[in-house]
Design a protein around this motif. Structure first.
Motif, mmCIF file in Angstrom:
data_model
loop_
_atom_site.group_PDB
_atom_site.id
_atom_site.type_symbol
_atom_site.label_atom_id
_atom_site.label_comp_id
_atom_site.label_asym_id
_atom_site.label_seq_id
_atom_site.Cartn_x
_atom_site.Cartn_y
_atom_site.Cartn_z
ATOM 1 N N UNK A 1 0.813 -1.211 0.000
ATOM 2 C CA UNK A 1 0.000 0.000 0.000
ATOM 3 C C UNK A 1 0.847 1.262 0.000
ATOM 4 N N UNK A 2 0.533 2.164 -0.911
ATOM 5 C CA UNK A 2 1.217 3.451 -0.980
ATOM 6 C C UNK A 2 0.207 4.561 -0.726
ATOM 7 N N UNK A 3 0.587 5.527 0.078
ATOM 8 C CA UNK A 3 -0.341 6.625 0.363
ATOM 9 C C UNK A 3 0.199 7.932 -0.203
ATOM 10 N N UNK A 4 -0.734 8.795 -0.493
ATOM 11 C CA UNK A 4 -0.393 10.157 -0.925
ATOM 12 C C UNK A 4 -1.320 11.100 -0.196
ATOM 13 N N UNK A 5 -0.752 12.114 0.415
ATOM 14 C CA UNK A 5 -1.601 13.087 1.093
ATOM 15 C C UNK A 5 -1.106 14.497 0.790
#
Length: 511
Positions: A62-66
């Motif tokens: 899982x990769x997140x971007x915020x």
């Protein structure tokens, strides 16, 4: 491990070291698996971004971007910078999307309504079709969940309506309420950003694709479709009466169905049930003050039109009324008696007969007479105009409707004015044994009907009846609302059964 147990353990792991964030975590995972998006409305510092960061741990790799939006944010900061090499060598306008929104599994966009029109337009396609147009190419994004947040709702008449409509689930998030949880949060030294999800619980990309196909096959029973139609009608009626209050589009209802099917699937069911329908509450409000109204509306529709089994209780009650009338007619004889009672004057006084021959007075107060006993006590005497004339000693003798007054050292034994009153008295009699035999047969017939229907209600309950309070995404405390219709029928039949048994006891014990 069964799917439901796995998702339950996954939610438990995501909630580790968090306090009072079970519901937003549940909704975040549910919307992600459903391929939908979540908007959270709340003040800064209530763990909105933390929920997005935790959600990425639900997926393998899982990769997140915020990103915190502001009015100066550019598409480069959200979708990636333009590739200079591509532009120079191939004359192509393409972005380097890795580590930006198009390359992320979970995205968190804070202060979403401050996004520029160019960002908003690109987001619409990403949210609705999971496609990002990179230069001349449409790129399928692997986005599982998009969470947006703000401390305000989109401003009116600024072209934000389309973007607002794309956020299927809306959640009002607040600070920690329970004091014990607040203290635990303050004193906890755990790393809330740590990945607490074991590998066997994480959802793979292959599973996401396979689950999406299986979710499509989840059944929508009649009672669920009826509930949705009734909720829609009431929302539409409100819009027609008050203007654009809810305005839930057809596309939005279609996505609501997808969300309910996902809930059923993750709960290891083949069909949606009425507990899943409570999720509609999170999908149709536009203002925080509407939330309680929507919650009440959905609950009442489910309560009144939920699970039910056809019973002819009206006909049963009519038969009981007719039997009661017959029993009463046979066992009760009305007898009229006449008796003397004190005659109240002006509702407040009693007239003392022959009192005027001994003193200037005619009446005593009812309250004074009622408190008299065989001990002497002082009471007032009143004339024809109900004015006080004397205070005398008095007592109540053993003779009915009399009063003893002491005046000038004499005892005056005087009667009080009375009148004849007719009273209805009931004389009870036992019915003939042949009539009783008929009643016994009739009652046995009615009790058999009641017991058969009680058995029917017990055996024909929906298969999910005993698991309603185990829904992974809906508060178990809502289960009694779903059960209310059938439980009301059971209670009515139990009341009828008790009434029939009392009726039998009544006539059986007459002498």
């Amino acid at each position: 491990m069964q799917r439901k147990e796995r998702i339950k353990n996954l939610l438990s792991s995501l909630n580790k070291n968090l306090y009072e964030r079970q519901e937003p975590i549940q909704l975040a995972l549910l919307t992600a698996v459903a391929g939908e998006s979540l908007f959270m409305l709340g003040a800064p510092g209530v763990a909105k971004s933390l929920i997005a960061r935790k959600l990425k741990f639900a997926f393998t790799a899982g990769q997140s971007f915020e990103y915190l939006m502001n009015r100066f944010s550019t598409p480069d900061e959200i979708f990636g910078p333009v590739s200079i090499k591509k532009l120079k060598d191939e004359d192509k306008y393409e972005r380097l999307t890795d580590k930006y929104l198009p390359g992320a599994t979970v995205v968190f966009l804070d202060e979403i309504w401050k996004a520029s029109p160019s960002i908003q337009n690109a987001l619409l396609t990403v949210l609705n079709e999971k496609i990002y147009r990179n230069g001349e190419e449409d790129v399928k994004v692997e986005l599982r969940g998009l969470i947006a947040a703000s401390n305000e709702l989109p401003a009116k008449n600024e072209g934000l309506e389309a973007l607002w409509d794309r956020f299927l689930v809306r959640y009002l998030i607040s600070e920690i309420k329970e004091s014990g949880n607040f203290i635990n949060m303050l004193t906890s030294s755990e790393d809330v950003y740590e990945d607490t999800v074991s590998e066997e619980l994480k959802i793979t990309a292959e599973e996401t694709q396979q689950w999406s196909k299986e979710i499509d096959d989840i059944e929508l029973p009649t009672e669920v479709l009826n509930t949705i139609q009734l909720v829609k009608k009431q929302l539409d009626d409100t819009d027609n009466q008050l203007g654009t209050v809810y305005m839930v589009s057809d596309r939005r209802w279609k996505k609501v169905i997808r969300l309910l099917k996902t809930s059923a699937f993750l709960n290891d069911r083949k069909k949606v049930n009425l507990m899943d329908c409570f999720l509609i509450t999170h999908c149709v409000w536009n203002q925080p003050e509407q939330l309680d109204k929507v919650r009440h509306l959905v609950s009442e529709v489910i309560r009144k039109h939920g699970y039910s089994i056809s019973l002819n209780l009206t006909g049963l009650r009519q038969e009981i009324i007719e039997l009661e009338t017959e029993i009463e007619k046979e066992t009760k004889i009305k007898h009229i008696t006449t008796r003397e009672e004190l005659y109240p004057v002006e509702q407040e006084f009693y007239q003392v007969l022959n009192l005027e021959s001994s003193m200037d007075g005619k009446y005593i107060k009812r309250a004074d007479f009622d408190r008299l006993n065989q001990e002497e006590s002082t009471i007032n005497i009143y004339d024809d105009n109900f004015k006080l004339t004397y205070k005398v000693k008095a007592k109540k003798p053993s003779v009915q409707h009399q009063v003893h007054l002491f005046h000038n050292s004499q005892l005056l034994a005087l009667g009080l004015r009375t009148h004849k009153v007719e009273k209805d008295e009931i004389i009870y009699k036992k019915a003939h044994h042949l009539i009783e035999k008929y009643w016994n047969e009739k009652l046995e017939e009615l009790l058999t009907y009641v017991n058969e229907n009680l058995q029917k209600l017990d055996t024909e309950k929906p298969e999910e009846w005993y698991e309603l309070d185990q829904n992974l995404f809906v508060d178990a405390r809502l289960a009694p609302i779903v059960k209310a219709n059938l439980n009301d029928s059971v209670n009515q039949l139990n009341d009828i059964q008790l009434k029939l048994e009392k009726l039998k006891y009544y006539y059986k014990n007459l002498e």
